[in-house]
Each structure stands twice: as structure tokens, then as C-alpha cells.
Design a protein around this motif. Structure first.
Motif, PDB file in Angstrom:
ATOM      1  N   LYS A 347       0.825  -1.210   0.000  1.00  0.00           N
ATOM      2  CA  LYS A 347       0.000   0.000   0.000  1.00  0.00           C
ATOM      3  C   LYS A 347       0.854   1.253   0.000  1.00  0.00           C
ATOM      4  O   LYS A 347       0.426   2.322  -0.457  1.00  0.00           O
ATOM      5  N   GLY A 351       0.234   4.106  -2.490  1.00  0.00           N
ATOM      6  CA  GLY A 351       0.008   5.469  -1.992  1.00  0.00           C
ATOM      7  C   GLY A 351       0.846   6.485  -2.752  1.00  0.00           C
ATOM      8  O   GLY A 351       0.362   7.556  -3.137  1.00  0.00           O
ATOM      9  N   LYS A 355      -0.506   9.469  -5.152  1.00  0.00           N
ATOM     10  CA  LYS A 355      -0.154  10.883  -4.974  1.00  0.00           C
ATOM     11  C   LYS A 355       0.361  11.459  -6.290  1.00  0.00           C
ATOM     12  O   LYS A 355       0.050  12.584  -6.653  1.00  0.00           O
ATOM     13  N   ASP A 361      -4.161  14.828   0.261  1.00  0.00           N
ATOM     14  CA  ASP A 361      -4.373  14.315   1.606  1.00  0.00           C
ATOM     15  C   ASP A 361      -5.846  14.354   2.032  1.00  0.00           C
ATOM     16  O   ASP A 361      -6.298  13.547   2.834  1.00  0.00           O
ATOM     17  N   MET A 391      -5.736   9.223   3.221  1.00  0.00           N
ATOM     18  CA  MET A 391      -4.589   8.353   3.023  1.00  0.00           C
ATOM     19  C   MET A 391      -3.832   8.088   4.323  1.00  0.00           C
ATOM     20  O   MET A 391      -3.401   6.974   4.590  1.00  0.00           O
ATOM     21  N   ILE A 395      -3.311   4.349   5.621  1.00  0.00           N
ATOM     22  CA  ILE A 395      -2.041   3.635   5.823  1.00  0.00           C
ATOM     23  C   ILE A 395      -1.991   3.117   7.255  1.00  0.00           C
ATOM     24  O   ILE A 395      -1.670   1.958   7.509  1.00  0.00           O
ATOM     25  N   TYR A 402      -9.918   1.905   0.770  1.00  0.00           N
ATOM     26  CA  TYR A 402      -9.265   3.124   0.318  1.00  0.00           C
ATOM     27  C   TYR A 402      -8.291   2.800  -0.800  1.00  0.00           C
ATOM     28  O   TYR A 402      -8.274   3.442  -1.843  1.00  0.00           O
ATOM     29  N   PHE A 403      -7.469   1.753  -0.588  1.00  0.00           N
ATOM     30  CA  PHE A 403      -6.423   1.461  -1.585  1.00  0.00           C
ATOM     31  C   PHE A 403      -6.967   0.785  -2.827  1.00  0.00           C
ATOM     32  O   PHE A 403      -6.358   0.860  -3.883  1.00  0.00           O
ATOM     33  N   ALA A 406      -7.718   3.989  -4.512  1.00  0.00           N
ATOM     34  CA  ALA A 406      -6.487   4.719  -4.833  1.00  0.00           C
ATOM     35  C   ALA A 406      -5.792   4.067  -6.018  1.00  0.00           C
ATOM     36  O   ALA A 406      -5.240   4.750  -6.890  1.00  0.00           O
ATOM     37  N   ILE A 521       3.938   9.641   3.158  1.00  0.00           N
ATOM     38  CA  ILE A 521       3.918   8.189   3.338  1.00  0.00           C
ATOM     39  C   ILE A 521       4.601   7.831   4.663  1.00  0.00           C
ATOM     40  O   ILE A 521       4.124   7.006   5.443  1.00  0.00           O
TER      41      ILE A 521
END
Lengths: 667, 380
Positions: A347, A351, A355, A361, A391, A395, A402-403, A406, A521
Motif C-alpha cells: 500500500k 500510496g 499521490k 491528503d 490516506m 495507511i 481506500y487502496f 487509490a 507516506i
């Protein structure tokens, strides 16, 4: 006019004496001629030799023989000069067949009785010995203890042909601790000899070297890959032999002493490595710790392990079978050769890619516990869902939903490119054989190999590190290091100093990674270990260290006022080693503790630290750990190793110099 | 003039002092070379080998001297046919009841005594043929009819010995017999015819009489097969030793091929190679010179003997000696196949030494009594 007829009157008159004398003279001349011919032929042989020297050369070839003197193998050190592999005396019992006189097997059996070996051993040893030279000592049993050696010695008078001797043999003082990175040496096999004979660069001389009973060659790990540097140069003795090959003397002027193999200094810190190896208990797993700036691998652990000393004089078939068939694969260096789906540790990569694709964010995703996409539901590990999540939290709490989304924003190409920048999909050259490249899939690869179009569903799965993605612990540590060092392409290395190994250049900055993205991150990783809701706060709390105002890291309890906490930042991961069926999900059979060992999930943890001033990155994989035992999980093991790394701080201590170590060996 | 012993030696001193001391000296010199070489074969130690060789020679030589002094040609003439007949009978005996050693049936075991009848035959053929021609009218020598008996006398033992199988000895019997026939006055046209038959016989022998190991040796020698590890190995190592020895050799006890056992059979068949390796071309030439001188002195005995029997017997012994020396030395330098013939007086072993010394007892006795004219009917 007729004469009276007489017997023999028609025959010519002959005088026997005259004939004899004439013919005797003739024979004498012939005899002299033969004598002359023999003399001439002898002279001719010598005249031929005067020009071509062929007979002199043939006589020398008969009489002189070259015997190899095996060179002592180079010593392997840790970064501070601790000896990890060396040459030491090995006690052996051997037999000279010519001197046995009576029954060879009978004598061998009596040797076996002293050493507690059975008749079957004696039978095999006898067969092996009969295949060798009658006049040179043939080893019967190597690796004798001092007591066994003495027991043989005192009974030598009643054992004709038996000799007790010592030879230089490779020894690994920390046995199981370095079985994987250092590997082991073994006697050359018939295949090694044949390969040497076929290789025009090696040829007969190398084959002759390999046939020497004292020679060992690297067969695994650094012993194999650094063979050139470690084995040294063989010496030789020019000896005079008789027709049966028995040594009669030596031409000392032609003697060449062997040259000791070069030493090799590893990047490994022995104290850390030992801690890491011990922390796995009887579990299977792997740990890699590296310096995020130099790439120095401080720990390369793979568990379970084995004793490489067993291989030096030839391992028996039964113990080898046990090692080879163990489902935990002790012979396998999982740190570089073990390929795993990275799970949630991926992830971090997703992430960064998101981005780059413009995810800010404040971009929030609602997690109800699943993500309906393409006609099916992709589940979050948290069945109740995370609610609205950005994010940083995603994480920290490892939100799958979420991921999933993403990943859709980033797209598979961008995720794959970022993964490669972070060191996945590359076989890092750490001077070891069998470094796995892993696999970073993208639509082109998918089409080329699976012969179908990439689907968005694959992208969704990509977001949580599942699918065809394969990474190694070494690559996971490299990824953590590149995130921690703010985007520099640091490359792991295992060898600090050895012939032909140069100090690495300062790693270049990776162009597509922005420090702003990386900082976000890292902050998420900090949350994982140190913020409420983080998936590894228990591990984060295990560090318990403070940095004194003077910069020295000490136990929190002993820290003076004004000290700052020393913390790690990380990311947990769970890699499925099987597909969870819908039926199982419905039945609720999901707890790994209920499953057999080999079906449980792999537990992963990547981390770096200290958070405020990073120096070390680590990756730990607990195979089929399934987050069952809170002590034996990937994150706490990682924390224990990191804690010790912060305290020892090996990167900031003066390392050993090979030249000084080598001077010590020679003295 | 009656057939009296004209001027034979009479006193004991006379008998010994008038022996041919030239021949005796050379025989002793050759035996001394033998002792020297067996000392070297033993790597420079007084083992049994040099001692046995020296003592054996000394013992045999003493008997030879007494025999030569006290027996005159009439004795040898008298035993010629009986000896030949006995040897032939023993050869047949070997054929029937011989003992096999090392793949060849050569020995006859007579209780404590085991002997090779083929060796007795080497002397027997010489004496028997000498007697035959001694008694034959010289005019009859040239007729085909009178060639048949000596031909059969030769062929019978040669065939028996070849069947043992012992190629070397049978060749030697053949060679000695043919030499005596030649010296006895065989007509040249019969010789020519015989030569043609011999070549034919040799081809026949190669294809159907020779044993495999003998044929191998011939093949290697003729270059038909290349076999450096088999029969050719001996000759190869011997040529290496001789070729690398140089003019003066590697030095006594220093021959690498010999001392390190690369040279096989160095104490027997290949002892000449060892002489050359350690004493060089010159040493080899010296030993060959000794043998040459011995042959010359033997021929001199033959030439000055008054009886045809004496001439032929001495000539036959010279031919036998030449046969030993030439075949052995030619063999070790690769000029002829390896047939297993020792170098007399030097190679270890009593057989060849015994045979040749019996021959020299005859030669010395003939020389001592050379003035016995030995007309036909001399004995009767």
C-alpha cells in the motif's frame, strides 16, 4: 677309357675344412655387421634425443609428478572483524591400502568399531577406498573429535595401513547463524571435475586441483559466489615417483607454496544477525535489515536454518533428506529467494503512485467494509468498515477499500513504475547466487503472459498487494530504505570489502519520487507504529528508547530530561497463501489458528527508524505466521531487531579494514 | 700315422695353464658386469641377487674349468647322439607330463630336480649336428638326400619347443642348427631353396602357429598395432632409457628408468638397457665389445681345431652365443620383437648361464685338445 666306378665318384670333391673356414669367415663378418647395426641403432636413438629431447622428456615425464597443495581458504568476517568462516584443523583417519597387508574391510571394520560405526559403514568405506590410490592415504572418516582421534592413535600399532592425520578444513564457528548468506563448501563432485575439463579456461590443471582430497569448493551462498576470491592459489610440489606412483623424493627447487585465499568482509553485524536468527524460534521466516544510505545489509536472516559444517566433509544422505524435504525449507535462503505477495506492505507503493496521480491528503473514501466493483464485492479486512477515511488513516489502519480506489486512480502502469523505482522486480546484486527477481505485473506483461486484457478488477487487487505480484524480503527492505532516505536509489550490498568489490557510489535520486509525497507516506508509517488505531502500535511500544540531548540513544528508563523518543515507522502486511472461498467467508472459517500451518497467511512488516533521523530499514516475513502469536509476529520481531540496531548503531561505528584483518591472519 | 692323441697336454698344470684364458677372462668379466648390475637392480644393496649371481657363476665356472681340463673332444663326440636323443625324449616328456608355469609348459618336474629340456637341446643340437657332419663324406654333404637327416634333427625339437610355447628358444635351436649346417658345407642352392621355404614357413607360422601373445608382439614390432601399454610398453620404456642416457649414462645406481621401475624386467631381459642407462652408449659399447671379443675368440677356437667335429661344435657354440646377444640387444632397442631371451652371463637366472657355460666347457676342451686331428673312425 673308363675308370672303375666308385661310390660318390660323380660328386664333386670338397674339402670340409676349407669350406668351414670360408664360411666361418663369412659368418664372422655378418656377426660383426649385426653388432655394428646394434651399436648404430643405439647411437641413432641418442642422436634423435640430442635434437628432439623426446626421450629425455619422456623419462622426466615418467619420473616427475606434480602434487597440488590446497591453499587455505580466505576468512570471512563480519563488518567489525568477527570471524564467520575460517580454516581450521580437522582430524581424520585414513588408510594406505598398500600397507594393510591383510583384508582391507576387516581393518576398516575395526576402525569403525572404535568410532562406533557399523559394518554397513565399513562396507561402503571399503568400496570407496578401493577406487582410490593404493599408495596414497585415502580418508576413511573426517571430522573426528579429539577423543576419537586419540582413540585411533593409541591403537594404530594393531591397525596396519591406518594413519591418523590432520588436515585444513573449512569451519563455521557460528554454524547455524550464517548458513544462508555464507553457505558452505563441499568436496568437488564428479560433475565439477567434468565441467572444469570442458572449460577451456580451466582445463586439466583445475581438474587436477579439484581431484585433490583436501580441496573444497563453494557450493552455496557467498562461498559459491566468491569462490574466485576465497579459494586462493594452489601450490604444488614436484615429486619423484616410481612406476607405481609412490613418492620417492621431491625436487625442492620446483616447489611453489600455496597462496591463501583473500579475506572477505561482510556488511553484516554479527550481534544483530544473531539476535535476528534467534528471534524466529522454530518458525519459518526471514529478516533483512539494511543501512538506508549505504545499502549495507546488517542482517540477512532466514529460518529455520541448518549447520553448514555438516556439509564440509560430505553430509550423510539421511540428514540431508530430512533437511531437503522439510516443509519449512531450511536449505532455502528466504531473504533473497523467497517470493511472496507483499500484501498490505504494498500500500505504501500504491500510496506514492496515487499521490503522483493527484490524490491529495484530503481525498476521502467511504469504507463500509467492502467495495462493490465490476459486479462483485472487494472486502476490507475490517468487516465493519473504516467509514470516511483519507490516506494517512488508510495507511495507519491499513484500509483495503481506500487502496482499492487509490489503485484505480493511479492506474496499473503508474503503480508498476513506482514499484520498480522502489526496487521491486529487480534482482539486486548482493554477491549471492539465486537472488529472485520477483514479479511486478502491468497490462503489457499480463497480455504477453496471460494472453488476455488487463481488467480494472486486477487493478483493484493490485491496490492491496495481491494478484501476481511477487516480492522478496530483500526488495521489501530496499523499498523501506528508499522511502526512508527520501527517494535515493540505494542498492543493497552484502560484501563490504573483497578483491574486485568497490565502494558503491552515492545512490542517485529517483526522479519520479517527490520528497513531499514520501514525507506523507513516512508520516502514515509513523502512525502505524505510534498512533492510536495503528496496526503495529504494540511493536512501536516495544522500542522503549530515548535519544539523549548529546545524541546518544539509551534505554528510556535511563534517559535524562530533555531526551526525545526514538521511534520506528512501519507497515504491516498479510499475504494470503491461499484463496479464501466465499463459502469459508460465509461460514466464518477465517481464523488462521484454525487452519493447518502451510495454509496460514504470511505476516509481513516493513519499517525504518529512528523516525526523526532515519538510518535503518527492515523487512520481516513470518511465513504462515497469520498474526497468531503476538510475540512471534513479524512486527514485534522487527521491533526487537530495530531496537538493538538503534542501541548498537553499527552504521556509525568504525568498521574493520580487510588489510588489517589479513595482516593478523598471516602473523 | 695312427690315430694317436698327438700332442695333448699331459701334466695337471699343463692342462690348466693351456686352457684358453682369454675366453675365461671375458666370461668372468661379463659375469662381473652382471654382479655390478644386480647390485644396482637391488638399489645399491648387497641383497641375494648380486651374491647369487656371482656365486652361481663362480661355482659353474669351476666345474667348467675341471671339465674342460679333463674331458677331451672324444667324450663330447661320444655323448653327442645320446645327449640329443635324451633331450628329444625329455621334450616329448614335457609335451606329455610337463609342468605349466606362466602359461608355458617348459619345465619337467623330476622330483627335486626341475629342468627345461629345451636348454639341454641347445647343446644337444650343436653336438649332434657336429657329429653328423664330422662323420659324413664331404661329397655327400652337397646331396639333397643327406640334407634330410640334419633337417629332421632340427625340425623335431624346434617344433616341440615352439609348441610349449617358447618362441625364443625354438628360434635359437633353429638358428644354431642352421649355422652348423651352413658351416658343415650345405650347398648354396639348397640354402636358397631353404630360404624360400623359411619365408613361407614364417608367414604360415604367423598366421596359424604363433600364440596370440606372440603375434601381438610381432604386430607391435612391425607397427601393425600400436600398444604402448601392452607388449610395446617394455620396448618404449627401454628406448626412453637408452635414448635419454647420453654418451656416459646417468651414472651407476642413477638410472631413473631403471631405479624407479619404469623399465620392466630390468634384471633379466632388459638388463642391457639398464647398463646403457647407467653407463651410457660407451658402457653399452664396451659390453657389446666384450661379447664381440668372446665370439671372435670362439671362432678362433673353431678355426684352429683340427677335427671337423671340434670346428663345428665350437662354431655352434659361437652361433648360440651370437644368437643370445644379438636377439637380446636388438630386442631392447626395438629392432626385433620381444621374445624373452636373456643376455648371457649378465641377466639374472641360472638357465642361460648354465647352457652357455656347458657350451664353453666344450669349446675350452676342444681348444685344449685342438691338435687331435680326429680323422673319421677316430673313435673306433
Amino acid at each position: 677309357m673308363s675308370k672303375p666306378k666308385r661310390v660318390g665318384s660323380t660328386l664333386p670333391k670338397r674339402d670340409a675344412t676349407v669350406i668351414f673356414n670360408r664360411r666361418a669367415a663369412l659368418l664372422s663378418f655378418i656377426g660383426a655387421g649385426v653388432l655394428g647395426a646394434i651399436l648404430f641403432r643405439m647411437g641413432q636413438l641418442q642422436a634423435t634425443n640430442l635434437i628432439s629431447r623426446e626421450y629425455t622428456a619422456a623419462a622426466d615425464d615418467n619420473r616427475f609428478d606434480t602434487r597440488i597443495i590446497a591453499p587455505p581458504r580466505g576468512v570471512i568476517y563480519d563488518r567489525f572483524g568477527v570471524v564467520l568462516a575460517q580454516t581450521s584443523k580437522d582430524y581424520q583417519v585414513a588408510v594406505v591400502q598398500e600397507d594393510v597387508g591383510g583384508n582391507l574391510e576387516d581393518v576398516v571394520r575395526r576402525v569403525g568399531a572404535i568410532l562406533g560405526l557399523d559394518a554397513e559403514w565399513a562396507r561402503r568405506a571399503t568400496i570407496r577406498v578401493r577406487g582410490g590410490s593404493r599408495y596414497e592415504p585415502q580418508p576413511l572418516k573426517e571430522g573426528l573429535t579429539w577423543d576419537e582421534f586419540n582413540a585411533i592413535n593409541v591403537r594404530l600399532p594393531e591397525l596396519p595401513g591406518i594413519v591418523a592425520m590432520s588436515a585444513d578444513v573449512r569451519a563455521y564457528p557460528f554454524d547455524v547463524v550464517y548458513a544462508h548468506p555464507i553457505g558452505y563448501v563441499q568436496k568437488p563432485t564428479q560433475r565439477d571435475i567434468e565441467r572444469a575439463l570442458q572449460d577451456p579456461d580451466q582445463g586439466e590443471a583445475r581438474a587436477m586441483y579439484l581431484r585433490n582430497p583436501h580441496v573444497r569448493v563453494g557450493k552455496a551462498g557467498l562461498e559459491a559466489s566468491m569462490e574466485q576470491a576465497l579459494h586462493g592459489e594452489a601450490g604444488w610440489r614436484k615429486i619423484i615417483v616410481n612406476a607405481r606412483g609412490v613418492e620417492q623424493g621431491e625436487d625442492e627447487s620446483e616447489r611453489r607454496e600455496p597462496v591463501r585465499g583473500s579475506g572477505v568482509v561482510l556488511t553484516i553485524d554479527h550481534e544483530l544477525q544473531r539476535t535476528a536468527m534467534q528471534s524466529f524460534g522454530d518458525q519459518a521466516g526471514s529478516a533483512v535489515v539494511m543501512d538506508i544510505f549505504t545499502g549495507d545489509i546488517l542482517v540477512m536472516a532466514s529460518a529455520p536454518t541448518f549447520d553448514p559444517n555438516l556439509f564440509v566433509n560430505g553430509i550423510a544422505s539421511e540428514p540431508f533428506r530430512v533437511l531437503n524435504e522439510d516443509e519449512k525449507k531450511p536449505l532455502f535462503n528466504k531473504a533473497i529467494s523467497g517470493g511472496y505477495p507483499p500484501g498490505s506492505t504494498f500500500k505504501l507503493t500504491v500510496g506514492i503512485a496515487a499521490k503522483q496521480a493527484g490524490v491529495e491528503d484530503d481525498w476521502h473514501v467511504n469504507c463500509p467494509g467492502y467495495f462493490p466493483f465490476g459486479g462483485r464485492n472487494f472486502h476490507c479486512w475490517k468487516r465493519g468498515g473504516h467509514g470516511s477515511i483519507n490516506m494517512h488513516r488508510a495507511i495507519r489502519e491499513s484500509c483495503d477499500v481506500y487502496f482499492y480506489q487509490a489503485a484505480l486512480r493511479a492506474g496499473p502502469e503508474r503503480i508498476a513504475a513506482t514499484a520498480r523505482e522502489l526496487g521491486f522486480g529487480v534482482a539486486h546484486d548482493v554477491s549471492l547466487p539465486n537472488v529472485q527477481r520477483g514479479l511486478v505485473p502491468d497490462p503489457d506483461w499480463w497480455f504477453a503472459n496471460r494472453h488476455e486484457r488487463w481488467t480494472a478488477g486486477l487493478t483493484v487487487n493490485y491496490g492491496i498487494g495481491q494478484g501476481s505480484l511477487i516480492v522478496t524480503p530483500l526488495q521489501l527492505a530496499t523499498m523501506a530504505a528508499r522511502i526512508a532516505n527520501n527517494g535515493r536509489a540505494v542498492v543493497p550490498r552484502l560484501v563490504r570489502e573483497a578483491p574486485g568489490v568497490r565502494d558503491p557510489a552515492a545512490p542517485p535520486v529517483l526522479p519520479d519520487l517527490s520528497s513531499e509525497h514520501l514525507a506523507a507516506i513516512r508520516l502514515g508509517m509513523f502512525g502505524v507504529a505510534n498512533e492510536g488505531g495503528g496496526t503495529a502500535t504494540r511493536a512501536g511500544n516495544m522500542i522503549g528508547l530515548m535519544r539523549r540531548p548529546d545524541g546518544v540513544i539509551v534505554e528510556a528508563a535511563a534517559a535524562p530530561p530533555g531526551s526525545t523518543p526514538v521511534q520506528i515507522a512501519g507497515k504491516t502486511g498479510t499475504a494470503q497463501s491461499r484463496i479464501i472461498t466465499a463459502a469459508e467467508r460465509a461460514r466464518g472459517v477465517m481464523r488462521d489458528a484454525d487452519l493447518p500451518w502451510r495454509l496460514r497467511d504470511h505476516a509481513l512488516f516493513v519499517s525504518f527508524g529512528p523516525y526523526d533521523n532515519p538510518r535503518y530499514a527492515a523487512a520481516v516475513v513470518m511465513e504462515h505466521g497469520g498474526h497468531i502469536n503476538p510475540q512471534l509476529d513479524a512486527a514485534p520481531i522487527s521491533a526487537m531487531i530495530m531496537r538493538q540496531a538503534f542501541l548498537r548503531d553499527p552504521s556509525n561505528r568504525q568498521g574493520a579494514r580487510l588489510a588489517e584483518l589479513e595482516a593478523g591472519v598471516r602473523a | 700315422m695312427t690315430m694317436a692323441l698327438s700332442s695333448g697336454p699331459n701334466t695337471l698344470f699343463d692342462r690348466f695353464s693351456k686352457l684358453n684364458w682369454g675366453i675365461i677372462t671375458i666370461l668372468c668379466a661379463l659375469a662381473f658386469v652382471g654382479v655390478l648390475m644386480h647390485f644396482s637392480v637391488s638399489s645399491g644393496a648387497w641383497t641375494d641377487m648380486p651374491l647369487t649371481h656371482g656365486l652361481r657363476f663362480a661355482g659353474m665356472m669351476a666345474i667348467v674349468l675341471v671339465a674342460a681340463a679333463f674331458l677331451d673332444a672324444r667324450f663330447w663326440l661320444a655323448i653327442a647322439y645320446p645327449l640329443y636323443a635324451m633331450a628329444l625324449l625329455l621334450l616329448v616328456g614335457v609335451e606329455v607330463a610337463g609342468e605349466t608355469r606362466m602359461g608355458a609348459t617348459r619345465w619337467l618336474d623330476l622330483g627335486p630336480l626341475s629342468l627345461q629340456p629345451s636348454e639341454i637341446m641347445k647343446i644337444g643340437i650343436v653336438l649332434a649336428l657336429a657329429r653328423y657332419y664330422h662323420q659324413l663324406d664331404p661329397r655327400k654333404t652337397g646331396t639333397v638326400l643327406w640334407v634330410i637327416p640334419p633337417f629332421l634333427m632340427i625340425v623335431a625339437p624346434v617344433a616341440l619347443v615352439m609348441h610349449q610355447p617358447d618362441l625364443g628358444t625354438s628360434l635359437m635351436i633353429l638358428f644354431a642348427g642352421v649355422c652348423i649346417m651352413f658351416l658343415g658345407g650345405l650347398l648354396w642352392r639348397i640354402i636358397a631353396a631353404g630360404a624360400i621355404v623359411a619365408v613361407g614357413g614364417a608367414v604360415f607360422a604367423y598366421t596359424s602357429v604363433l600364440h596370440d601373445y606372440q603375434r601381438d608382439r610381432v604386430n607391435v614390432f612391425l607397427g601393425i598395432t600400436d600398444d604402448p601399454l601392452g607388449a610395446g610398453y617394455h620396448v618404449l620404456q627401454s628406448k626412453i632409457a637408452i635414448g635419454s642416457a647420453g654418451l656416459f649414462g646417468r651414472g651407476y645406481l642413477q638410472g631413473t628408468q631403471s631405479q624407479l621401475d619404469f623399465l620392466p624386467e630390468k634384471h633379466t631381459d632388459f638388463i642391457f638397457t639398464m647398463i646403457v642407462e647407467e653407463f651410457g652408449l660407451l658402457g653399452g659399447a664396451l659390453v657389446l665389445g666384450l661379447f664381440g671379443a668372446l665370439m671372435a675368440l670362439t671362432m678362433q677356437v673353431a678355426l684352429r681345431a683340427r677335427s671337423l667335429f671340434g670346428k663345428l661344435a665350437a662354431g655352434g657354440v659361437a652361433a648360440t652365443l651370437a644368437c643370445y646377444v644379438f636377439i637380446n640387444t636388438a630386442m631392447v632397442i626395438g629392432l626385433v620383437p620381444v621374445v624373452g631371451i636373456p643376455l648371457p652371463m649378465i641377466s639374472f637366472g641360472g638357465t642361460a648361464m648354465f647352457t652357455l657355460l656347458v657350451g664353453y666347457a666344450i669349446v675350452l676342451s676342444i681348444d685344449l685338445h685342438r691338435d687331435q686331428h680326429g680323422a673319421r673312425g677316430w673313435l673306433w
